[in-house]
Design an enzyme around this catalytic site. Structure first.
Site, PDB file in Angstrom:
ATOM      1  N   ARG A  55       0.794  -1.215   0.000  1.00 42.47           N
ATOM      2  CA  ARG A  55       0.000   0.000   0.000  1.00 42.47           C
ATOM      3  C   ARG A  55       0.834   1.276   0.000  1.00 42.47           C
ATOM      4  O   ARG A  55       0.589   2.195  -0.765  1.00 42.47           O
ATOM      5  CB  ARG A  55      -0.882   0.073   1.247  1.00 42.47           C
ATOM      6  CG  ARG A  55      -2.227  -0.512   1.132  1.00 42.47           C
ATOM      7  CD  ARG A  55      -2.633  -1.009   2.495  1.00 42.47           C
ATOM      8  NE  ARG A  55      -1.664  -2.024   2.900  1.00 42.47           N
ATOM      9  CZ  ARG A  55      -1.761  -3.292   2.549  1.00 42.47           C
ATOM     10  NH1 ARG A  55      -2.775  -3.708   1.865  1.00 42.47           N
ATOM     11  NH2 ARG A  55      -0.823  -4.164   2.882  1.00 42.47           N
ATOM     12  N   THR A  56       1.791   1.348   0.926  1.00 40.10           N
ATOM     13  CA  THR A  56       2.461   2.627   1.111  1.00 40.10           C
ATOM     14  C   THR A  56       3.225   3.015  -0.153  1.00 40.10           C
ATOM     15  O   THR A  56       3.111   4.142  -0.642  1.00 40.10           O
ATOM     16  CB  THR A  56       3.390   2.579   2.336  1.00 40.10           C
ATOM     17  OG1 THR A  56       2.622   2.121   3.455  1.00 40.10           O
ATOM     18  CG2 THR A  56       3.959   3.941   2.647  1.00 40.10           C
ATOM     19  N   LYS A  85      26.451  -3.155  -0.797  1.00 42.27           N
ATOM     20  CA  LYS A  85      27.906  -2.976  -0.898  1.00 42.27           C
ATOM     21  C   LYS A  85      28.450  -2.191   0.278  1.00 42.27           C
ATOM     22  O   LYS A  85      29.649  -1.918   0.348  1.00 42.27           O
ATOM     23  CB  LYS A  85      28.242  -2.243  -2.202  1.00 42.27           C
ATOM     24  CG  LYS A  85      27.721  -2.935  -3.441  1.00 42.27           C
ATOM     25  CD  LYS A  85      28.082  -2.120  -4.689  1.00 42.27           C
ATOM     26  CE  LYS A  85      27.437  -2.721  -5.926  1.00 42.27           C
ATOM     27  NZ  LYS A  85      27.566  -1.832  -7.091  1.00 42.27           N
ATOM     28  N   ARG A 106      11.386   3.928   3.426  1.00 44.07           N
ATOM     29  CA  ARG A 106      10.994   3.004   4.511  1.00 44.07           C
ATOM     30  C   ARG A 106      12.219   2.170   4.861  1.00 44.07           C
ATOM     31  O   ARG A 106      12.907   1.672   3.972  1.00 44.07           O
ATOM     32  CB  ARG A 106       9.865   2.082   4.050  1.00 44.07           C
ATOM     33  CG  ARG A 106       9.638   0.937   5.019  1.00 44.07           C
ATOM     34  CD  ARG A 106       8.419   0.126   4.690  1.00 44.07           C
ATOM     35  NE  ARG A 106       7.199   0.854   4.998  1.00 44.07           N
ATOM     36  CZ  ARG A 106       5.981   0.320   4.925  1.00 44.07           C
ATOM     37  NH1 ARG A 106       5.821  -0.932   4.534  1.00 44.07           N
ATOM     38  NH2 ARG A 106       4.916   1.039   5.232  1.00 44.07           N
ATOM     39  N   HIS A 134       5.181   5.958  11.649  1.00 44.43           N
ATOM     40  CA  HIS A 134       4.645   5.838  10.291  1.00 44.43           C
ATOM     41  C   HIS A 134       3.703   7.031  10.107  1.00 44.43           C
ATOM     42  O   HIS A 134       2.476   6.883  10.082  1.00 44.43           O
ATOM     43  CB  HIS A 134       3.909   4.504  10.168  1.00 44.43           C
ATOM     44  CG  HIS A 134       3.612   4.062   8.773  1.00 44.43           C
ATOM     45  ND1 HIS A 134       3.757   4.882   7.671  1.00 44.43           N
ATOM     46  CD2 HIS A 134       3.172   2.871   8.285  1.00 44.43           C
ATOM     47  CE1 HIS A 134       3.421   4.195   6.587  1.00 44.43           C
ATOM     48  NE2 HIS A 134       3.056   2.979   6.935  1.00 44.43           N
TER      49      HIS A 134
HETATM   50  C1  NCD Z   1       1.741  -1.058   8.276  1.00 46.89           C
HETATM   51  C2  NCD Z   1       3.249  -0.888   8.415  1.00 46.89           C
HETATM   52  O1  NCD Z   1       4.004  -1.130   7.458  1.00 46.89           O
HETATM   53  O2  NCD Z   1       3.642  -0.458   9.488  1.00 46.89           O
HETATM   54  N1  NCD Z   1       1.367  -1.268   6.946  1.00 46.89           N
HETATM   55  C3  NCD Z   1       1.088  -0.168   6.175  1.00 46.89           C
HETATM   56  O3  NCD Z   1       1.944   0.637   5.878  1.00 46.89           O
HETATM   57  N2  NCD Z   1      -0.193   0.011   5.837  1.00 46.89           N
HETATM   58  C4  NCD Z   1       1.170  -2.070   9.189  1.00 46.89           C
HETATM   59  C5  NCD Z   1       1.685  -3.488   9.140  1.00 46.89           C
HETATM   60  O4  NCD Z   1       2.608  -3.828   8.398  1.00 46.89           O
HETATM   61  O5  NCD Z   1       1.111  -4.308   9.870  1.00 46.89           O
END
Ligand code: NCD
Length: 312
Positions: A55-56, A85, A106, A134
Site C-alpha cells: 500500500r504505502t 555494498k 521506509r 509511520h
Molecule cells: C503497516 C506498516 O508497514 O507499518 N502497513 C502499512 O503501511 N499500511 C502495518 C503493518 O505492516 O502491519
C-alpha cells in the site's frame, strides 16, 4: 540553503496543519475521481523501500502519477541497492536526490528518515522507520476518522493488537493528542503493550487512556476499533511471536456488541485479526481507509512539491 519541508514524524503536525491536510485531501478525492491532473508534471519522486510494502509504496507512486509526476523506485532496497555494498544511508540519499525531487523512504531501523533528512536538499518522507513511526499512515488514519465520523474530537478509540512493535498504532496515538476529548482504550497482550514513551506523551496531553483486557470491553464504548497485525518480523524469535499471535480476533459475533455508529479500521495487511465475514459490515472502514491513503498522499506530495511547496 533553507532546508526543504519533510514528513518525518507526527510530532511536526499541529492542529491547523492537520485541518489544511484534511481539506486538501478532500479536494484530492475529487481530483482522483476525475482521473487526476498535471500539477506535478516534470517532478520526479523516488521511493526507496528497505522493507516490504504494498500500500504505502504503490499509493505514493499512484499519488505522484495522478498529479502528473513521475516515479523511480527501489523496492527491496536492502537487497538491490548499493546498501548491499556497504553504502551509508546518507550517501544513498545524496545520490538519489541528484536524480529525484523528493524521496519516500521506509527502513527497518528507527531514526533512518531523520538521518536521511540531515543530509537532504530534497524533501524526505518517512514511510515507516522500524517499530517507531509511520506518520503518513497516522495522517490517513486520522483523516479516515474525520471523514467517517465527521469529527476527530470527542472520540473513543480502541487500539487493538500489537501496540509495541506496531508503528501505525503508535503514530496514531501520538497524532490523536492533537484532538480534544479523546479517550484511548488499549487492548494488547502484555508482552506487546504500548511503550512507555507513547503513554507518557498521551498522558502529558491530558488524554484519558485505559488498558483493557478483552476486546468486548473495548468494543462496548469505542467509536473507532483500530485492529492491527502482530508484527512478526520484529520478534526476536518464532516462539515469542507464537505466544501472542491470534490473541485478538474480530469476528461476526463481536459486531453485535459494537456500537451501530462505530467504525472498524486496520492499517493492513491483515493476517487473521479480522475475520473476512466482517468485510461486508458497513462499519468495516478499512478498504475506504486505503482510498483515503491515496488522497492524503496526493495532498502531501502537493505540499512538498507543488506550487506552494512547504507553506504550512
Ligand atoms: C503497516 C506498516 O508497514 O507499518 N502497513 C502499512 O503501511 N499500511 C502495518 C503493518 O505492516 O502491519
Amino acid at each position: 540553503m533553507p532546508s526543504p519541508p519533510h514528513v518525518l514524524t507526527v510530532a511536526q503536525f499541529e492542529r491547523p496543519a492537520l485541518e489544511r491536510i484534511f481539506a486538501a485531501a478532500d479536494q484530492m478525492r475529487v481530483v482522483a475521481e476525475r482521473g487526476g491532473d498535471r500539477r506535478l508534471a516534470g517532478r520526479l519522486l523516488a521511493t526507496l523501500f528497505f522493507e516490504p510494502s504494498t500500500r504505502t509504496r504503490l499509493s505514493f507512486e499512484a499519488a505522484m502519477f495522478r498529479l502528473g509526476g513521475q516515479v523511480i523506485s527501489a523496492e527491496m532496497a536492502s537487497d538491490t541497492t548499493s546498501a548491499v555494498k556497504g553504502e551509508t544511508i546518507e550517501d544513498t540519499i545524496r545520490i538519489v536526490q541528484s536524480y529525484a525531487d523528493a524521496i519516500v523512504i521506509r527502513h527497518p531501523v528507527a531514526g533512518t528518515a531523520e538521518r536521511a533528512a540531515s543530509v537532504a536538499t530534497a524533501p524526505i518522507v518517512n514511510a515507516g522507520d522500524g517499530a517507531r513511526e509511520h506518520p503518513t499512515q497516522a495522517l490517513l488514519d486520522l483523516y479516515t476518522i474525520h471523514s467517517e465520523l465527521g469529527r476527530i474530537d470527542d472520540v473513543t478509540v480502541a487500539l487493538v493488537g500489537d501496540l509495541r512493535y506496531g508503528r501505525a498504532p503508535r503514530s496514531l496515538a501520538m497524532l490523536l493528542t492533537r484532538a480534544r476529548n479523546v479517550r484511548l482504550l488499549l487492548a494488547a497482550p502484555p508482552e506487546i503493550a504500548m511503550s512507555q514513551d507513547v503513554l507518557d506523551q498521551v498522558a502529558a496531553a491530558g488524554m484519558q487512556c485505559d488498558v483493557v483486557e478483552t476486546l468486548d470491553v473495548a468494543l462496548a464504548d469505542a467509536d473507532v476499533v483500530y485492529m492491527t497485525r502482530v508484527q512478526k518480523e520484529r520478534f526476536p524469535d518464532e516462539v515469542s511471536y507464537r505466544a501472542v499471535e491470534g490473541r485478538y480476533r474480530l469476528d461476526r459475533g463481536h459486531l453485535e456488541r459494537m456500537r451501530s455508529d462505530a467504525i472498524i479500521m486496520h492499517p493492513l495487511p491483515r493476517v487473521n485479526e479480522i475475520a473476512p465475514e466482517v468485510d461486508a459490515d458497513p462499519r468495516a472502514a478499512y478498504f475506504r481507509q486505503v482510498k483515503n491513503g491515496l488522497y492524503v498522499r496526493m495532498a502531501l506530495l502537493d505540499w512538498l512539491l507543488g506550487a506552494n511547496a512547504g507553506v504550512v
